[in-house]
Design a protein around this motif. Sequence first.
Motif, PDB file in Angstrom:
ATOM      1  N   SER A   1       9.435   5.242   1.272  1.00 57.70           N
ATOM      2  CA  SER A   1       8.387   4.584   0.491  1.00 57.70           C
ATOM      3  C   SER A   1       7.199   5.518   0.300  1.00 57.70           C
ATOM      4  O   SER A   1       6.678   5.680  -0.794  1.00 57.70           O
ATOM      5  CB  SER A   1       7.978   3.312   1.236  1.00 57.70           C
TER       6      SER A   1
ATOM      7  N   ARG B   1       4.440  -0.017 -10.971  1.00 56.07           N
ATOM      8  CA  ARG B   1       3.967  -1.240 -10.315  1.00 56.07           C
ATOM      9  C   ARG B   1       4.692  -1.390  -8.988  1.00 56.07           C
ATOM     10  O   ARG B   1       5.907  -1.159  -8.927  1.00 56.07           O
ATOM     11  CB  ARG B   1       4.263  -2.470 -11.177  1.00 56.07           C
ATOM     12  N   GLY B   2       3.949  -1.803  -7.973  1.00 57.78           N
ATOM     13  CA  GLY B   2       4.567  -1.930  -6.657  1.00 57.78           C
ATOM     14  C   GLY B   2       4.167  -3.205  -5.967  1.00 57.78           C
ATOM     15  O   GLY B   2       3.676  -4.151  -6.606  1.00 57.78           O
ATOM     16  N   SER B   3       4.336  -3.220  -4.649  1.00 62.23           N
ATOM     17  CA  SER B   3       4.078  -4.464  -3.904  1.00 62.23           C
ATOM     18  C   SER B   3       2.614  -4.913  -4.013  1.00 62.23           C
ATOM     19  O   SER B   3       2.323  -6.090  -3.967  1.00 62.23           O
ATOM     20  CB  SER B   3       4.468  -4.261  -2.439  1.00 62.23           C
TER      21      SER B   3
ATOM     22  N   THR C   1      11.876   4.380 -12.430  1.00 62.66           N
ATOM     23  CA  THR C   1      10.774   4.044 -11.533  1.00 62.66           C
ATOM     24  C   THR C   1       9.608   3.536 -12.381  1.00 62.66           C
ATOM     25  O   THR C   1       9.273   4.152 -13.394  1.00 62.66           O
ATOM     26  CB  THR C   1      10.343   5.283 -10.726  1.00 62.66           C
TER      27      THR C   1
ATOM     28  N   VAL D   1      10.977  -1.548  -3.622  1.00 60.52           N
ATOM     29  CA  VAL D   1       9.541  -1.610  -3.945  1.00 60.52           C
ATOM     30  C   VAL D   1       8.762  -0.818  -2.897  1.00 60.52           C
ATOM     31  O   VAL D   1       8.993  -0.966  -1.703  1.00 60.52           O
ATOM     32  CB  VAL D   1       9.029  -3.074  -3.919  1.00 60.52           C
ATOM     33  N   SER D   2       7.880   0.043  -3.367  1.00 59.90           N
ATOM     34  CA  SER D   2       6.932   0.677  -2.440  1.00 59.90           C
ATOM     35  C   SER D   2       5.547   0.149  -2.805  1.00 59.90           C
ATOM     36  O   SER D   2       5.421  -0.725  -3.664  1.00 59.90           O
ATOM     37  CB  SER D   2       7.009   2.200  -2.545  1.00 59.90           C
ATOM     38  N   ASN D   3       4.520   0.672  -2.202  1.00 58.27           N
ATOM     39  CA  ASN D   3       3.188   0.132  -2.424  1.00 58.27           C
ATOM     40  C   ASN D   3       2.739   0.245  -3.882  1.00 58.27           C
ATOM     41  O   ASN D   3       2.212  -0.699  -4.468  1.00 58.27           O
ATOM     42  CB  ASN D   3       2.203   0.867  -1.501  1.00 58.27           C
ATOM     43  N   THR D   4       3.001   1.419  -4.485  1.00 60.14           N
ATOM     44  CA  THR D   4       2.470   1.644  -5.842  1.00 60.14           C
ATOM     45  C   THR D   4       3.523   1.665  -6.936  1.00 60.14           C
ATOM     46  O   THR D   4       3.184   1.734  -8.106  1.00 60.14           O
ATOM     47  CB  THR D   4       1.733   3.007  -5.902  1.00 60.14           C
ATOM     48  N   ASN D   5       4.797   1.688  -6.581  1.00 58.90           N
ATOM     49  CA  ASN D   5       5.815   1.708  -7.635  1.00 58.90           C
ATOM     50  C   ASN D   5       7.093   1.006  -7.190  1.00 58.90           C
ATOM     51  O   ASN D   5       7.232   0.632  -6.023  1.00 58.90           O
ATOM     52  CB  ASN D   5       6.090   3.148  -8.101  1.00 58.90           C
ATOM     53  N   CYS D   6       7.981   0.819  -8.125  1.00 57.80           N
ATOM     54  CA  CYS D   6       9.245   0.155  -7.789  1.00 57.80           C
ATOM     55  C   CYS D   6      10.384   0.795  -8.582  1.00 57.80           C
ATOM     56  O   CYS D   6      10.154   1.448  -9.602  1.00 57.80           O
ATOM     57  CB  CYS D   6       9.170  -1.338  -8.090  1.00 57.80           C
TER      58      CYS D   6
ATOM     59  N   ASP E   1       5.629   7.288  -3.094  1.00 55.07           N
ATOM     60  CA  ASP E   1       4.227   7.114  -3.473  1.00 55.07           C
ATOM     61  C   ASP E   1       3.562   8.469  -3.698  1.00 55.07           C
ATOM     62  O   ASP E   1       2.753   8.628  -4.601  1.00 55.07           O
ATOM     63  CB  ASP E   1       3.465   6.334  -2.380  1.00 55.07           C
TER      64      ASP E   1
END
Lengths: 286, 163
Positions: free
Chosen positions: A38, A139-141, A136, A164-169, A42
């Motif tokens: 993740s 948008r993320g979590s 990718t 899903v990571s913090n800033t992307n999916c 990011d």
Amino acid sequence: MGWVTAKRLFFLVVLVAVTLAAMRVTIPEPARLTPLGSKFRDVLAPAQSGLTWLSRQARHAVTLPVSMYGAAGRSQALEQEVERLQNEITQLNEYKAENQRLTGLLNYKQVMVSKYDLLVASVIARDPGNWFATVTLNRGSRDGVRDNMTVLTQQGLVGRVITVSNTNCEVLLITDPRSGVGSLIQETRTPGIVEGTVGSSGMARIIHIPNDAQVAEGQVVVTSGLGSIFPKGIPVGRIASVSAESAGLFKRADILPFAGMNQLEEVLIVTKVFPEATITSPAGGG
Amino acid sequence: MPLPFFLILLVAALLLQTSVLEVVAVAGVKPDLIMLVVVLNGFLLGPREGAFLGYIGGIVEDLFLGEYIGLNAISKLAAGYLAGVAGERLYKENIMVATGVTFFSASAGLLVNYLLLFYLGLHVSPYYALLRMALPTAIYTSLLAPFIFGRIFRYFQVRSRDF
């Protein structure tokens, strides 16, 4: 066989065996992204996003020399002026096209407001190879994105969120061979499963269609809502050709997805589905 | 080629592969830059080095993707090895030979990749796998060989003169 050769061969066999085992162990499961993976994503996301933006600008710049090819007789100054104006026009056209795309997405979002909560996202990277089809998104979590959320454009279904990571999916496109979508042929209500073919083809296919079902080129395929991942009634694509499966009991049909998988730039993520959400008429049905 | 430099080249190729190459994709097919770097190095260095660099290149790609770790490692190991074997038997200074070797080695590597997908339980139709993906990718990748082969070849020539 010499002792050294035997040792090398033994080492190679062990290496291949260990790698084959690692391959099995790392078969992706839904919602499986390690904290390290993740973070890795990011960190790389801004670089990928920047390079994607640069390459899109370059694509528009490359058209310029072609348009200048026939202007050999003109003066150098005029050519430079034309070049400058062309650049400006290309850039303005790019803004215009982006504006139109975003307006389209916004209109679609407003039309669909009673059925879905939608989140606009941009594609920042693609799968490096040609076998699989994943993209990718930026948008993320932290934006409320979760695994298995449906991704679409106003033309039709794109795929679903797999990690899903913090800033992307990461989104598994419906053309990926690992993808399966419960679907039905809109006109005849014949059910089937839409599976991906190979990432680079941009095509999917619907399999396990009973032999006696009326299937023809041009028919529209929509999601069936079975399996609970994808909401019912989202346009998937149009049947391009029909053939018999090798066992002879079923038919299959190649599908050209409504959402052009190789030209995705902005997409919508369905963050919430309201009860009884069903799209009745497919977009992009031309 | 020193390993750190090779690794930097790999990461650069990966970043390009996930972003810029989308623009030059023909009918959805992108060239495989990592395969290209592996095959040309294998062609010039020999089968053992080719297999080693192929494995390293593939495993970096797999770690980047974070799934099916080893899939690209084994397929690129095969491609690098084959390119090395070809390099021992063929005339190395000809760009056309290097282009042909790139095509055949990349095809073989992609075929191994396809077979490994079966091992992983992913059944891809042969039509799509071979005609819509493997063959166009091998052709596209080999067409790029003339553009970078000269540079890599000259690098090895200079290095052999220095040492």
